[in-house]
Design a protein around this motif. Structure first.
Motif: not given
Ligand SMILES: O=C1C[C@@](O)(C(=O)O)C[C@@H](O)[C@@H]1O
Length: 153
Positions: A94-112, A123-132
């Motif tokens: 029950g701990i709130p969490f933020v999901e981070v991806h370095v890459s833009n997972v939506h601009a890659r393979e469909q299954w990502r 919140a979900v952060i993706c595609g910002l590089g390590v600035f995420g």
């Protein structure tokens, strides 16, 4: 009391900086963690960093955070797309969490594009590089408020 944040990086993120640099950039995980600790000091929050290539170790770490962490920032790596166990662990504690991806997972393979975590994340952060990670820590400091503070006697 300062927020206590657990920063989790999943499989292959120990290779950050050398792994597919055209996708993930040249910053190492060590750089990310050093920067996160510097940022945390300026925001008066505490960050514990953890990386594992093993699903069960990540589940164990999430379970151990119950009662002593206020928020989790997690880049689950490939487990994003496969792990019901990590989803259940996050929901279980029950701990709130933020999901981070370095890459833009939506601009890659469909299954990502599918994540087992996103619908439960703050919140979900993706595609910002390590600035995420920087953005997630800033968000956590401002919005993942301390819970379970003992009432004043
Ligand atoms: O390992 C990773 C890294 C990742 O989570 C990212 O940070 O962009 C994206 C995932 O699809 C991949 O398996």
């Amino acid at each position: 009391m300062a927020q206590r944040i657990l920063l989790i990086n999943g499989p292959n993120l120990n290779l950050l900086g050398t792994r597919e640099p055209q996708i993930y950039g040249s910053t190492t995980l060590n750089d990310v963690v050093t920067q996160a600790q510097t940022q945390a000091a300026g925001l008066s929050i505490q960050i514990e960093a953890f990386q594992s290539n093993h699903e069960g170790a990540i589940v164990d770490k999430i379970q151990a955070a119950r009662g002593n962490k206020d928020g989790i920032i997690i880049n689950p790596g490939a487990f994003t797309h496969t792990s019901v166990a990590i989803r259940d662990a996050l929901l279980g504690v029950g701990i709130p969490f933020v999901e981070v991806h370095v890459s833009n997972v939506h601009a890659r393979e469909q299954w990502r594009r599918h994540s087992y975590l996103s619908d439960k994340a703050e919140a979900v952060i993706c595609g910002l590089g390590v600035f995420g990670y920087t953005a997630a820590i800033d968000f956590a400091a401002k919005h993942m408020k301390v819970k379970n503070v003992s009432p004043k006697l």
